[in-house]
Design a protein around this motif. Structure first.
Motif, PDB file in Angstrom:
ATOM      1  N   GLY A   1      -2.502 126.231  37.013  1.00 31.52           N
ATOM      2  CA  GLY A   1      -3.897 126.508  36.702  1.00 31.52           C
ATOM      3  C   GLY A   1      -4.118 127.394  35.503  1.00 31.52           C
ATOM      4  N   PHE A   2      -3.039 127.787  34.801  1.00 30.19           N
ATOM      5  CA  PHE A   2      -3.199 128.703  33.676  1.00 30.19           C
ATOM      6  C   PHE A   2      -3.842 128.014  32.476  1.00 30.19           C
ATOM      7  CE2 PHE A   2       0.881 130.924  35.342  1.00 30.19           C
ATOM      8  CZ  PHE A   2       0.178 131.367  36.451  1.00 30.19           C
ATOM      9  N   THR A   3      -3.447 126.768  32.183  1.00 30.33           N
ATOM     10  CA  THR A   3      -4.020 126.082  31.032  1.00 30.33           C
ATOM     11  C   THR A   3      -5.492 125.733  31.274  1.00 30.33           C
ATOM     12  OG1 THR A   3      -3.171 123.967  31.890  1.00 30.33           O
ATOM     13  CG2 THR A   3      -1.827 125.120  30.260  1.00 30.33           C
ATOM     14  N   SER A   4      -5.832 125.352  32.500  1.00 36.81           N
ATOM     15  CA  SER A   4      -7.238 125.059  32.778  1.00 36.81           C
ATOM     16  C   SER A   4      -8.080 126.334  32.745  1.00 36.81           C
ATOM     17  CB  SER A   4      -7.391 124.361  34.129  1.00 36.81           C
ATOM     18  OG  SER A   4      -6.818 125.130  35.168  1.00 36.81           O
ATOM     19  N   GLY A   5      -7.474 127.469  33.100  1.00 35.83           N
ATOM     20  CA  GLY A   5      -8.169 128.749  32.964  1.00 35.83           C
ATOM     21  C   GLY A   5      -8.437 129.078  31.507  1.00 35.83           C
ATOM     22  N   ALA A   6      -7.445 128.819  30.645  1.00 26.97           N
ATOM     23  CA  ALA A   6      -7.649 129.012  29.213  1.00 26.97           C
ATOM     24  C   ALA A   6      -8.725 128.070  28.698  1.00 26.97           C
ATOM     25  CB  ALA A   6      -6.326 128.782  28.469  1.00 26.97           C
ATOM     26  N   GLY A   7      -8.723 126.829  29.195  1.00 34.09           N
ATOM     27  CA  GLY A   7      -9.754 125.879  28.786  1.00 34.09           C
ATOM     28  C   GLY A   7     -11.140 126.305  29.214  1.00 34.09           C
ATOM     29  N   LEU A   8     -11.256 126.840  30.434  1.00 34.91           N
ATOM     30  CA  LEU A   8     -12.553 127.312  30.915  1.00 34.91           C
ATOM     31  C   LEU A   8     -13.082 128.432  30.017  1.00 34.91           C
ATOM     32  CD1 LEU A   8     -14.858 127.547  32.969  1.00 34.91           C
ATOM     33  CD2 LEU A   8     -13.362 129.023  34.351  1.00 34.91           C
ATOM     34  N   ALA A   9     -12.211 129.327  29.592  1.00 39.35           N
ATOM     35  CA  ALA A   9     -12.649 130.431  28.734  1.00 39.35           C
ATOM     36  C   ALA A   9     -13.241 129.907  27.430  1.00 39.35           C
ATOM     37  CB  ALA A   9     -11.470 131.361  28.441  1.00 39.35           C
TER      38      ALA A   9
ATOM     39  N   ALA B   1      -1.422 129.482  26.327  1.00 37.48           N
ATOM     40  CA  ALA B   1      -2.729 129.702  25.711  1.00 37.48           C
ATOM     41  C   ALA B   1      -2.713 129.342  24.231  1.00 37.48           C
ATOM     42  CB  ALA B   1      -3.152 131.155  25.901  1.00 37.48           C
ATOM     43  N   THR B   2      -1.595 129.578  23.553  1.00 33.74           N
ATOM     44  CA  THR B   2      -1.486 129.221  22.141  1.00 33.74           C
ATOM     45  C   THR B   2      -1.609 127.716  21.952  1.00 33.74           C
ATOM     46  OG1 THR B   2      -0.065 131.133  21.713  1.00 33.74           O
ATOM     47  CG2 THR B   2       0.003 129.352  20.104  1.00 33.74           C
ATOM     48  N   GLY B   3      -0.971 126.946  22.821  1.00 28.69           N
ATOM     49  CA  GLY B   3      -1.102 125.496  22.741  1.00 28.69           C
ATOM     50  C   GLY B   3      -2.490 125.015  23.100  1.00 28.69           C
ATOM     51  N   VAL B   4      -3.080 125.601  24.136  1.00 22.13           N
ATOM     52  CA  VAL B   4      -4.411 125.199  24.584  1.00 22.13           C
ATOM     53  C   VAL B   4      -5.449 125.482  23.500  1.00 22.13           C
ATOM     54  CG1 VAL B   4      -6.241 125.727  26.241  1.00 22.13           C
ATOM     55  CG2 VAL B   4      -3.902 125.416  27.028  1.00 22.13           C
ATOM     56  N   ALA B   5      -5.270 126.565  22.740  1.00 25.63           N
ATOM     57  CA  ALA B   5      -6.252 126.945  21.737  1.00 25.63           C
ATOM     58  C   ALA B   5      -6.435 125.895  20.650  1.00 25.63           C
ATOM     59  CB  ALA B   5      -5.847 128.282  21.105  1.00 25.63           C
ATOM     60  N   VAL B   6      -5.416 125.076  20.381  1.00 19.16           N
ATOM     61  CA  VAL B   6      -5.527 124.076  19.312  1.00 19.16           C
ATOM     62  C   VAL B   6      -5.578 122.648  19.841  1.00 19.16           C
ATOM     63  CG1 VAL B   6      -4.416 125.520  17.574  1.00 19.16           C
ATOM     64  CG2 VAL B   6      -3.017 124.003  18.990  1.00 19.16           C
ATOM     65  N   ALA B   7      -5.113 122.410  21.056  1.00 17.95           N
ATOM     66  CA  ALA B   7      -5.042 121.041  21.575  1.00 17.95           C
ATOM     67  C   ALA B   7      -5.840 120.843  22.853  1.00 17.95           C
ATOM     68  CB  ALA B   7      -3.589 120.650  21.833  1.00 17.95           C
ATOM     69  N   GLY B   8      -6.375 121.923  23.427  1.00 19.05           N
ATOM     70  CA  GLY B   8      -7.024 121.802  24.713  1.00 19.05           C
ATOM     71  C   GLY B   8      -6.002 121.828  25.839  1.00 19.05           C
ATOM     72  N   PRO B   9      -6.460 121.840  27.079  1.00 14.53           N
ATOM     73  CA  PRO B   9      -5.545 121.898  28.235  1.00 14.53           C
ATOM     74  C   PRO B   9      -4.880 120.541  28.494  1.00 14.53           C
ATOM     75  CG  PRO B   9      -7.809 121.841  28.989  1.00 14.53           C
ATOM     76  CD  PRO B   9      -7.880 121.930  27.488  1.00 14.53           C
ATOM     77  N   VAL B  10      -3.991 120.143  27.595  1.00 10.12           N
ATOM     78  CA  VAL B  10      -3.317 118.846  27.688  1.00 10.12           C
ATOM     79  C   VAL B  10      -2.448 118.835  28.943  1.00 10.12           C
ATOM     80  CG1 VAL B  10      -1.804 117.219  26.523  1.00 10.12           C
ATOM     81  CG2 VAL B  10      -3.285 118.712  25.185  1.00 10.12           C
ATOM     82  N   PRO B  11      -2.633 117.866  29.834  1.00 15.45           N
ATOM     83  CA  PRO B  11      -1.898 117.890  31.103  1.00 15.45           C
ATOM     84  C   PRO B  11      -0.471 117.378  30.978  1.00 15.45           C
ATOM     85  CG  PRO B  11      -3.362 115.991  31.057  1.00 15.45           C
ATOM     86  CD  PRO B  11      -3.636 116.773  29.802  1.00 15.45           C
ATOM     87  N   PHE B  12       0.397 117.935  31.802  1.00 17.28           N
ATOM     88  CA  PHE B  12       1.736 117.424  32.110  1.00 17.28           C
ATOM     89  C   PHE B  12       2.786 117.615  31.010  1.00 17.28           C
ATOM     90  CE2 PHE B  12      -0.875 114.470  34.859  1.00 17.28           C
ATOM     91  CZ  PHE B  12      -0.629 115.181  36.018  1.00 17.28           C
ATOM     92  N   VAL B  13       2.408 118.027  29.806  1.00 19.28           N
ATOM     93  CA  VAL B  13       3.423 118.239  28.762  1.00 19.28           C
ATOM     94  C   VAL B  13       4.366 119.364  29.186  1.00 19.28           C
ATOM     95  CG1 VAL B  13       3.826 118.918  26.373  1.00 19.28           C
ATOM     96  CG2 VAL B  13       1.956 117.357  26.923  1.00 19.28           C
ATOM     97  N   ALA B  14       3.801 120.473  29.643  1.00 20.10           N
ATOM     98  CA  ALA B  14       4.626 121.598  30.076  1.00 20.10           C
ATOM     99  C   ALA B  14       5.475 121.226  31.284  1.00 20.10           C
ATOM    100  CB  ALA B  14       3.739 122.796  30.406  1.00 20.10           C
ATOM    101  N   LEU B  15       4.950 120.400  32.170  1.00 22.33           N
ATOM    102  CA  LEU B  15       5.673 120.013  33.378  1.00 22.33           C
ATOM    103  C   LEU B  15       6.895 119.159  33.057  1.00 22.33           C
ATOM    104  CD1 LEU B  15       5.664 119.870  36.552  1.00 22.33           C
ATOM    105  CD2 LEU B  15       4.365 117.747  36.290  1.00 22.33           C
ATOM    106  N   MET B  16       6.746 118.208  32.142  1.00 25.70           N
ATOM    107  CA  MET B  16       7.802 117.236  31.876  1.00 25.70           C
ATOM    108  C   MET B  16       8.865 117.730  30.898  1.00 25.70           C
ATOM    109  SD  MET B  16       5.736 113.601  31.585  1.00 25.70           S
ATOM    110  CE  MET B  16       4.702 114.138  30.226  1.00 25.70           C
ATOM    111  N   SER B  17       8.518 118.655  30.011  1.00 26.16           N
ATOM    112  CA  SER B  17       9.376 118.941  28.859  1.00 26.16           C
ATOM    113  C   SER B  17      10.709 119.580  29.226  1.00 26.16           C
ATOM    114  CB  SER B  17       8.623 119.840  27.872  1.00 26.16           C
ATOM    115  OG  SER B  17       7.468 119.198  27.407  1.00 26.16           O
ATOM    116  N   GLY B  18      10.701 120.519  30.177  1.00 23.31           N
ATOM    117  CA  GLY B  18      11.949 121.190  30.535  1.00 23.31           C
ATOM    118  C   GLY B  18      13.009 120.238  31.056  1.00 23.31           C
TER     119      GLY B  18
END
Length: 324
Positions: free
Chosen positions: A85-93, A237-254
């Motif tokens: 929920g951190f990226t969606s929180g950044a998006g809400l802000a 938050a740095t990624g969200v600031a320029v691309a929005g709360p893009v889903p699943f990238v953080a989940l899949m990348s590792g």
């Protein structure tokens, strides 16, 4: 040696991102535009596709790195900032700042929203006198993500039509109309946070030994956890600031980065996750803007299509292992 494969994929993907789109460029025209700065390819590279590809690479890298940090910290492949929920929180802000006409730098707004969401998640999941189980944090994070997304959608209904459409594209996750300022906005803080994450890699390796042994080795476990979590939230938050709360990238990348490179050390896994995140977001954006003639889909739609089956597969794996 296998790390070179990820580098080759990134280079090939970058070239493909510059060549392909609604209007395709010939390789010769691309080279001419890069070498001379003249011709239609120079405009395409310097103004339209170059900044978009650069933003995708930077945003994907910081989101992938953030996901790998949280997954390693919580020892759970579901512990990514988009699931928590951190990226969606950044998006809400950011939506709040648009709705109320607040004038503030977008990275600071997104960072504040991500940090506040993280504090709320950990505060709700916290158990006095006991270490909070990672699964509890993940479940609370899922609820926080649903809540912040719903609140963002509600606020957008109050906006004028033009602003609501812009906010909707942003909340979905979009790389349209990006310029070199957006590239600098993600790459400069992203590079600093990458160095911070690599500087904390040794601490993260010690934590992987277990809390008791880490404390026995002199590690201040809770302080280290807070520092690592703070770095992860700022990366997201740095990624969200320029691309929005893009889903699943953080989940899949590792997991994807570790599979490609075979990295076993913490620092190697973090770097491979950053590379895999850059590759995933860039290729998703390439498909989103070129798959349907005359239509450019938001990149968040494409990552959602790719990531939802992965999430279901990962959930089934965790249930088979008895971890859910």
């Amino acid at each position: 040696m296998r790390g070179a494969l990820l580098i080759v994929l990134l280079v090939a993907g970058t070239v493909a991102g510059l060549l392909w789109g609604q209007v395709a460029l010939a390789p010769g025209a691309l080279w001419q535009g890069l070498a001379t700065g003249e011709g239609p390819a120079a405009l395409m590279i310097g103004t339209i596709r170059g900044p978009r590809v650069g933003t995708a690479l930077g945003a994907g890298a910081v989101l992938g790195l953030s996901g790998a940090l949280f997954q390693t910290l919580f020892r759970n492949p579901l512990a990514a900032p988009d699931i928590l929920g951190f990226t969606s929180g950044a998006g809400l802000a950011v939506v709040v700042s648009i709705a109320f006409g607040l004038v503030a730098p977008m990275p600071l707004v997104a960072a504040a929203g991500g940090i506040l969401a993280a504090l709320l998640v950990t505060g709700i999941a916290w158990r006095r006198g006991h270490r909070t189980p990672p699964l509890s944090i993940i479940l609370v994070g899922l609820g926080m993500g649903f809540f912040t997304s719903a609140l963002s959608n509600f606020l957008m209904t109050l906006l004028p039509q033009a602003e609501a459409a812009e906010a909707q594209r942003w909340v979905t996750g979009s790389l349209a109309a990006r310029d070199w300022g957006h590239v600098a906005q993600v790459w400069l803080p992203g590079a600093a946070l990458l160095l911070a994450a690599l500087g904390q890699a040794r601490l993260l390796e010690t934590l992987e030994l277990g809390d008791d042994l880490a404390a026995g080795l002199g590690l201040r476990v809770e302080a280290v956890r807070r520092g690592l979590a703070g770095t992860g939230v700022l990366l997201a938050a740095t990624g969200v600031a320029v691309a929005g709360p893009v889903p699943f990238v953080a989940l899949m990348s590792g997991p994807l980065g570790a599979r490609i490179t075979g990295a076993t050390s913490v620092a190697g896994r973090l770097l491979s996750a950053a590379g895999a995140g850059a590759l995933v977001l860039m290729l998703a954006d390439l498909v989103a803007r070129s798959a349907l003639p005359g239509i450019q889909l938001p990149v968040g739609v494409m990552t959602g299509i790719l990531g939802a089956p992965y999430l279901l597969w990962r959930l089934s794996r965790e249930m088979d292992r008895g971890k859910l």
